[in-house]
Design a protein around this motif. Structure first.
Motif, PDB file in Angstrom:
ATOM      1  N   MET A   1      -2.894 -10.481 -10.073  1.00  0.00           N
ATOM      2  CA  MET A   1      -1.835 -10.933  -9.799  1.00  0.00           C
ATOM      3  C   MET A   1      -1.360 -10.110  -8.160  1.00  0.00           C
ATOM      4  O   MET A   1      -1.428  -9.100  -8.085  1.00  0.00           O
ATOM      5  CB  MET A   1      -0.498 -10.648 -10.383  1.00  0.00           C
ATOM      6  N   ILE A   2      -0.720 -10.764  -7.274  1.00  0.00           N
ATOM      7  CA  ILE A   2      -0.574 -10.320  -5.992  1.00  0.00           C
ATOM      8  C   ILE A   2       0.665  -9.633  -6.074  1.00  0.00           C
ATOM      9  O   ILE A   2       1.804 -10.596  -6.345  1.00  0.00           O
ATOM     10  CB  ILE A   2      -0.768 -11.190  -4.798  1.00  0.00           C
ATOM     11  N   GLU A   3       1.009  -8.590  -5.666  1.00  0.00           N
ATOM     12  CA  GLU A   3       2.355  -7.886  -5.280  1.00  0.00           C
ATOM     13  C   GLU A   3       3.124  -8.393  -4.393  1.00  0.00           C
ATOM     14  O   GLU A   3       2.806  -8.836  -3.242  1.00  0.00           O
ATOM     15  CB  GLU A   3       2.104  -6.509  -5.409  1.00  0.00           C
ATOM     16  N   THR A   4       4.543  -8.888  -4.957  1.00  0.00           N
ATOM     17  CA  THR A   4       5.253  -9.408  -3.679  1.00  0.00           C
ATOM     18  C   THR A   4       6.530  -8.388  -3.566  1.00  0.00           C
ATOM     19  O   THR A   4       6.865  -7.725  -4.573  1.00  0.00           O
ATOM     20  CB  THR A   4       5.823 -10.771  -4.004  1.00  0.00           C
ATOM     21  N   TRP A   5       7.332  -8.464  -2.492  1.00  0.00           N
ATOM     22  CA  TRP A   5       8.308  -7.577  -2.205  1.00  0.00           C
ATOM     23  C   TRP A   5       9.634  -8.461  -1.917  1.00  0.00           C
ATOM     24  O   TRP A   5       9.269  -9.574  -1.225  1.00  0.00           O
ATOM     25  CB  TRP A   5       7.902  -6.663  -0.857  1.00  0.00           C
ATOM     26  N   GLU A  18       4.300 -10.144   7.528  1.00  0.00           N
ATOM     27  CA  GLU A  18       4.665 -10.609   8.609  1.00  0.00           C
ATOM     28  C   GLU A  18       5.959 -10.706   9.291  1.00  0.00           C
ATOM     29  O   GLU A  18       6.271 -11.003  10.476  1.00  0.00           O
ATOM     30  CB  GLU A  18       4.020 -11.860   8.777  1.00  0.00           C
ATOM     31  N   VAL A  19       7.056 -10.478   8.213  1.00  0.00           N
ATOM     32  CA  VAL A  19       8.449 -10.745   8.545  1.00  0.00           C
ATOM     33  C   VAL A  19       9.289  -9.587   7.964  1.00  0.00           C
ATOM     34  O   VAL A  19      10.356  -9.453   8.326  1.00  0.00           O
ATOM     35  CB  VAL A  19       8.859 -12.132   7.771  1.00  0.00           C
ATOM     36  N   VAL A  20       8.722  -8.580   7.299  1.00  0.00           N
ATOM     37  CA  VAL A  20       9.570  -7.507   6.906  1.00  0.00           C
ATOM     38  C   VAL A  20      10.137  -6.619   8.099  1.00  0.00           C
ATOM     39  O   VAL A  20      11.128  -6.223   7.886  1.00  0.00           O
ATOM     40  CB  VAL A  20       8.607  -6.490   5.865  1.00  0.00           C
ATOM     41  N   ARG A 104       5.356   0.720  11.077  1.00  0.00           N
ATOM     42  CA  ARG A 104       3.858   0.351  10.664  1.00  0.00           C
ATOM     43  C   ARG A 104       3.584   0.795   9.180  1.00  0.00           C
ATOM     44  O   ARG A 104       3.073  -0.184   8.657  1.00  0.00           O
ATOM     45  CB  ARG A 104       3.093   1.396  11.745  1.00  0.00           C
ATOM     46  N   ILE A 105       4.189   1.720   8.768  1.00  0.00           N
ATOM     47  CA  ILE A 105       3.892   2.306   7.440  1.00  0.00           C
ATOM     48  C   ILE A 105       4.581   1.195   6.297  1.00  0.00           C
ATOM     49  O   ILE A 105       3.893   0.815   5.355  1.00  0.00           O
ATOM     50  CB  ILE A 105       4.475   3.553   7.168  1.00  0.00           C
ATOM     51  N   VAL A 106       5.707   0.809   6.554  1.00  0.00           N
ATOM     52  CA  VAL A 106       6.619  -0.265   5.726  1.00  0.00           C
ATOM     53  C   VAL A 106       5.610  -1.565   5.802  1.00  0.00           C
ATOM     54  O   VAL A 106       5.325  -2.190   4.804  1.00  0.00           O
ATOM     55  CB  VAL A 106       7.819  -0.417   6.225  1.00  0.00           C
ATOM     56  N   GLU A 107       5.115  -2.072   7.256  1.00  0.00           N
ATOM     57  CA  GLU A 107       4.405  -3.225   7.122  1.00  0.00           C
ATOM     58  C   GLU A 107       3.110  -3.038   6.255  1.00  0.00           C
ATOM     59  O   GLU A 107       2.959  -4.062   5.624  1.00  0.00           O
ATOM     60  CB  GLU A 107       4.256  -3.457   8.595  1.00  0.00           C
ATOM     61  N   HIS A 108       2.424  -2.003   6.655  1.00  0.00           N
ATOM     62  CA  HIS A 108       1.208  -1.838   5.647  1.00  0.00           C
ATOM     63  C   HIS A 108       1.308  -1.875   4.371  1.00  0.00           C
ATOM     64  O   HIS A 108       0.551  -2.470   3.581  1.00  0.00           O
ATOM     65  CB  HIS A 108       0.466  -0.591   6.259  1.00  0.00           C
ATOM     66  N   THR A 112      -0.392  -4.457   1.865  1.00  0.00           N
ATOM     67  CA  THR A 112      -1.531  -4.088   1.004  1.00  0.00           C
ATOM     68  C   THR A 112      -1.357  -3.332  -0.281  1.00  0.00           C
ATOM     69  O   THR A 112      -2.130  -3.341  -1.100  1.00  0.00           O
ATOM     70  CB  THR A 112      -2.536  -3.138   1.866  1.00  0.00           C
ATOM     71  N   GLY A 113      -0.186  -2.851  -0.260  1.00  0.00           N
ATOM     72  CA  GLY A 113       0.439  -1.983  -1.439  1.00  0.00           C
ATOM     73  C   GLY A 113       0.088  -0.635  -1.457  1.00  0.00           C
ATOM     74  O   GLY A 113       0.397  -0.041  -2.547  1.00  0.00           O
ATOM     75  N   SER A 114      -0.639  -0.183  -0.461  1.00  0.00           N
ATOM     76  CA  SER A 114      -0.777   1.148  -0.230  1.00  0.00           C
ATOM     77  C   SER A 114      -0.529   1.823   1.226  1.00  0.00           C
ATOM     78  O   SER A 114      -0.152   1.090   1.918  1.00  0.00           O
ATOM     79  CB  SER A 114      -2.483   1.430  -0.732  1.00  0.00           C
ATOM     80  N   TRP A 115      -0.621   3.223   1.208  1.00  0.00           N
ATOM     81  CA  TRP A 115      -0.345   3.758   2.312  1.00  0.00           C
ATOM     82  C   TRP A 115      -1.220   3.690   3.455  1.00  0.00           C
ATOM     83  O   TRP A 115      -2.477   3.385   3.112  1.00  0.00           O
ATOM     84  CB  TRP A 115      -0.130   5.280   2.093  1.00  0.00           C
ATOM     85  N   PRO A 116      -0.918   3.284   4.448  1.00  0.00           N
ATOM     86  CA  PRO A 116      -2.126   3.667   5.715  1.00  0.00           C
ATOM     87  C   PRO A 116      -2.897   4.707   5.656  1.00  0.00           C
ATOM     88  O   PRO A 116      -2.306   5.752   5.482  1.00  0.00           O
ATOM     89  CB  PRO A 116      -1.346   3.232   7.016  1.00  0.00           C
ATOM     90  N   ALA A 117      -4.258   4.457   5.630  1.00  0.00           N
ATOM     91  CA  ALA A 117      -4.908   5.447   5.605  1.00  0.00           C
ATOM     92  C   ALA A 117      -4.725   6.754   6.705  1.00  0.00           C
ATOM     93  O   ALA A 117      -5.103   7.998   6.257  1.00  0.00           O
ATOM     94  CB  ALA A 117      -6.404   5.011   5.546  1.00  0.00           C
ATOM     95  N   ASP A 118      -4.321   6.475   7.569  1.00  0.00           N
ATOM     96  CA  ASP A 118      -3.917   7.509   8.846  1.00  0.00           C
ATOM     97  C   ASP A 118      -2.426   8.147   8.720  1.00  0.00           C
ATOM     98  O   ASP A 118      -2.086   8.801   9.721  1.00  0.00           O
ATOM     99  CB  ASP A 118      -4.218   7.192  10.228  1.00  0.00           C
ATOM    100  N   ALA A 119      -1.831   7.584   7.593  1.00  0.00           N
ATOM    101  CA  ALA A 119      -0.262   7.830   7.725  1.00  0.00           C
ATOM    102  C   ALA A 119      -0.160   9.316   6.760  1.00  0.00           C
ATOM    103  O   ALA A 119      -0.739   9.334   5.693  1.00  0.00           O
ATOM    104  CB  ALA A 119       0.668   7.150   7.165  1.00  0.00           C
TER     105      ALA A 119
END
Length: 125
Positions: A1-5, A18-20, A104-108, A112-119
């Motif tokens: 199941m894909i996580e939705t927010w 795309e819209v958050v 950028r962090i929230v969008e990622h 994807t459900g995870s923190w950006p690798a560079d954050a």
């Protein structure tokens, strides 16, 4: 199941990566500086801003202290973080990130459900 927010404002409409940011910007423009997003898996994503910096927290479940984005090289502190209950908070700048990074962090996370690798972030557990 894909996580939705969804933005926890009574709406049941899910938001995509795309819209958050549009939703966050609209809330900020209307003076709502605290936003909680809730995922279909029970996770919560908090975004609190003073319009220049933001506190971004990801909690795995209710009661979880979670983790938050950090800016380790940042000195001083910033105020103007107004919560939905009217409370005004001040945070050390190292515990917040510039608003562009926060977006950028929230969008990622929403995408994807995870923190950006560079954050940078710390676990508060």
């Amino acid at each position: 199941m894909i996580e939705t927010w969804v933005i926890n404002d009574g709406s049941r409409a899910s938001v995509s990566s795309e819209v958050v940011l549009e939703g966050l910007r609209l809330r900020i423009a209307s003076g709502q500086l605290e936003t909680w997003l809730i995922s279909s898996s029970g996770r919560s994503l908090a975004f609190v801003t003073n319009t220049e910096r933001a506190m971004v927290m990801l909690l795995e479940e209710e009661g979880d202290p979670g983790g938050h984005a950090v800016d380790p090289g940042s000195d001083g502190s910033s105020g103007g973080f107004v919560l939905s209950n009217g409370q005004h908070d001040e945070y050390p700048n190292q515990d917040t990130v510039p608003i562009g990074d926060a977006f950028r962090i929230v969008e990622h996370i929403v995408g994807t459900g995870s923190w950006p690798a560079d954050a940078r972030w710390v676990v508060d557990r």
